[in-house]
Motif scaffolding. Structure first.
Motif, short mmCIF file in Angstrom:
data_model
loop_
_atom_site.label_atom_id
_atom_site.label_comp_id
_atom_site.label_asym_id
_atom_site.label_seq_id
_atom_site.Cartn_x
_atom_site.Cartn_y
_atom_site.Cartn_z
N SER A 1 0.53 -14.48 0.35
CA SER A 1 0.12 -13.25 1.03
C SER A 1 -0.54 -13.56 2.38
O SER A 1 -1.05 -14.65 2.61
N PHE A 2 -0.49 -12.57 3.24
CA PHE A 2 -1.12 -12.68 4.55
C PHE A 2 -1.73 -11.33 4.89
O PHE A 2 -1.32 -10.30 4.34
N PRO A 3 -2.71 -11.32 5.78
CA PRO A 3 -3.40 -10.08 6.11
C PRO A 3 -2.51 -9.13 6.91
O PRO A 3 -1.60 -9.56 7.62
N PRO A 4 -2.80 -7.83 6.79
CA PRO A 4 -1.99 -6.83 7.48
C PRO A 4 -1.82 -7.04 8.97
O PRO A 4 -0.73 -6.86 9.51
N ASN A 5 -2.86 -7.47 9.65
CA ASN A 5 -2.76 -7.57 11.12
C ASN A 5 -1.83 -8.67 11.60
O ASN A 5 -1.51 -8.74 12.77
N MET A 6 -1.34 -9.51 10.70
CA MET A 6 -0.36 -10.54 11.11
C MET A 6 0.99 -9.90 11.46
O MET A 6 1.85 -10.57 12.02
N GLU B 1 -6.03 2.53 10.07
CA GLU B 1 -7.27 2.28 9.33
C GLU B 1 -7.13 2.69 7.87
O GLU B 1 -7.62 2.00 6.98
N ASN B 2 -6.46 3.81 7.62
CA ASN B 2 -6.23 4.26 6.24
C ASN B 2 -5.43 3.22 5.47
O ASN B 2 -5.76 2.87 4.34
N LEU B 3 -4.39 2.71 6.10
CA LEU B 3 -3.53 1.72 5.47
C LEU B 3 -4.29 0.42 5.21
O LEU B 3 -4.28 -0.10 4.10
N ASP B 4 -4.96 -0.06 6.23
CA ASP B 4 -5.67 -1.34 6.10
C ASP B 4 -6.84 -1.25 5.13
O ASP B 4 -7.23 -2.26 4.54
N GLY B 5 -7.37 -0.05 4.94
CA GLY B 5 -8.45 0.14 3.99
C GLY B 5 -7.96 0.16 2.54
O GLY B 5 -8.75 0.03 1.62
N ARG B 6 -6.67 0.31 2.36
CA ARG B 6 -6.12 0.41 1.01
C ARG B 6 -5.26 -0.80 0.63
O ARG B 6 -5.31 -1.28 -0.50
N VAL B 7 -4.44 -1.29 1.55
CA VAL B 7 -3.54 -2.41 1.26
C VAL B 7 -4.27 -3.72 1.51
O VAL B 7 -4.86 -3.93 2.56
N CYS B 8 -4.23 -4.59 0.52
CA CYS B 8 -4.97 -5.86 0.61
C CYS B 8 -4.20 -6.94 1.36
O CYS B 8 -4.79 -7.88 1.86
N GLY B 9 -2.90 -6.83 1.42
CA GLY B 9 -2.10 -7.83 2.11
C GLY B 9 -0.62 -7.57 1.95
O GLY B 9 -0.20 -6.56 1.38
N ARG C 1 1.55 10.78 0.97
CA ARG C 1 2.05 10.68 -0.40
C ARG C 1 2.12 9.22 -0.84
O ARG C 1 1.83 8.88 -1.98
N PHE C 2 2.53 8.35 0.06
CA PHE C 2 2.58 6.92 -0.24
C PHE C 2 1.18 6.40 -0.55
O PHE C 2 0.97 5.66 -1.52
N MET C 3 0.20 6.82 0.24
CA MET C 3 -1.17 6.39 0.01
C MET C 3 -1.69 6.91 -1.33
O MET C 3 -2.39 6.19 -2.05
N GLN C 4 -1.35 8.13 -1.69
CA GLN C 4 -1.73 8.67 -3.00
C GLN C 4 -1.11 7.84 -4.11
O GLN C 4 -1.76 7.55 -5.11
N TRP C 5 0.14 7.47 -3.95
CA TRP C 5 0.83 6.64 -4.94
C TRP C 5 0.14 5.28 -5.07
O TRP C 5 -0.05 4.78 -6.17
N LEU C 6 -0.24 4.70 -3.93
CA LEU C 6 -0.91 3.39 -3.95
C LEU C 6 -2.24 3.42 -4.68
O LEU C 6 -2.68 2.39 -5.19
N GLU C 7 -2.88 4.57 -4.74
CA GLU C 7 -4.17 4.67 -5.42
C GLU C 7 -4.07 4.31 -6.89
O GLU C 7 -5.06 3.95 -7.51
N ARG C 8 -2.89 4.34 -7.45
CA ARG C 8 -2.69 3.98 -8.86
C ARG C 8 -2.84 2.49 -9.11
O ARG C 8 -2.93 2.05 -10.26
N PHE C 9 -2.85 1.71 -8.04
CA PHE C 9 -2.87 0.25 -8.18
C PHE C 9 -4.14 -0.34 -7.58
O PHE C 9 -4.46 -0.06 -6.42
N PRO C 10 -4.83 -1.19 -8.34
CA PRO C 10 -5.99 -1.86 -7.75
C PRO C 10 -5.53 -2.99 -6.82
O PRO C 10 -4.63 -3.75 -7.17
N ASN C 11 -6.08 -3.06 -5.65
CA ASN C 11 -5.80 -4.14 -4.70
C ASN C 11 -4.30 -4.34 -4.43
O ASN C 11 -3.77 -5.43 -4.62
N PRO C 12 -3.61 -3.30 -3.97
CA PRO C 12 -2.16 -3.44 -3.78
C PRO C 12 -1.79 -4.41 -2.66
O PRO C 12 -2.46 -4.49 -1.63
N VAL C 13 -0.73 -5.15 -2.91
CA VAL C 13 -0.12 -6.04 -1.94
C VAL C 13 1.33 -5.60 -1.81
O VAL C 13 2.03 -5.46 -2.82
N LEU C 14 1.78 -5.37 -0.59
CA LEU C 14 3.16 -4.92 -0.37
C LEU C 14 4.08 -6.11 -0.21
O LEU C 14 3.72 -7.10 0.43
#
Length: 135
Positions: free
Chosen positions: A126-131, A56-64, A19-32
């Motif tokens: 911002s910083f990349p997810p894997n940090m 992988e799903n998260l990293d494919g959607r969240v930019c940073g 559901r969170f990922m579906q919600w994120l789809e509303r935003f281009p290039n989301p940063v948390l």
């Protein structure tokens, strides 16, 4: 699951994540953004996502990610505290129910807006997810 001693309905973590990922789809290039996210929120969140095999799903959607503590320390260098509750009181002149997800998110949004930083300026923090992968 309980909130303030009262039982509340809880979702399965995979369902909540989807559901969170579906919600994120509303935003281009989301940063948390999270307050002290590098040391707590992002680490816990990414660990939970890893446990359900959806990194992988998260990293494919969240930019940073942005840790708001970095932004607020730079923007308000003379604050005597950087606890979100203190910043809300001293900068926004409000009190709120700290450590509730809704209250914390709402107030953090107001604090970030109050910095008057542009999206471009915020992205400098911002910083990349894997940090956040300390698990």
């Amino acid at each position: 699951m309980y909130v303030k001693g009262r039982p509340v309905a809880a979702l399965n973590i995979s369902v909540a994540f989807d559901r969170f990922m579906q919600w994120l789809e509303r935003f281009p290039n989301p940063v948390l953004i999270a307050h002290y996210g590098k040391k707590f929120d992002f680490v816990v969140f990414r660990s939970a996502v890893k446990n359900i095999n959806k990194t992988e799903n998260l990293d494919g959607r969240v930019c940073g990610y942005i840790d708001s503590i970095d932004v607020l320390r730079k923007t308000y260098p003379y604050s005597s505290s950087y606890k979100q509750e203190y910043l809300a009181a001293s900068i926004l002149n409000i009190t709120y129910e700290a450590h509730s997800a809704h209250g914390d998110a709402r107030v953090l949004g107001k604090l970030m807006e109050h910095t008057n930083l542009s999206k471009k300026q915020l992205l400098q923090y911002s910083f990349p997810p894997n940090m956040c992968d300390f698990y």
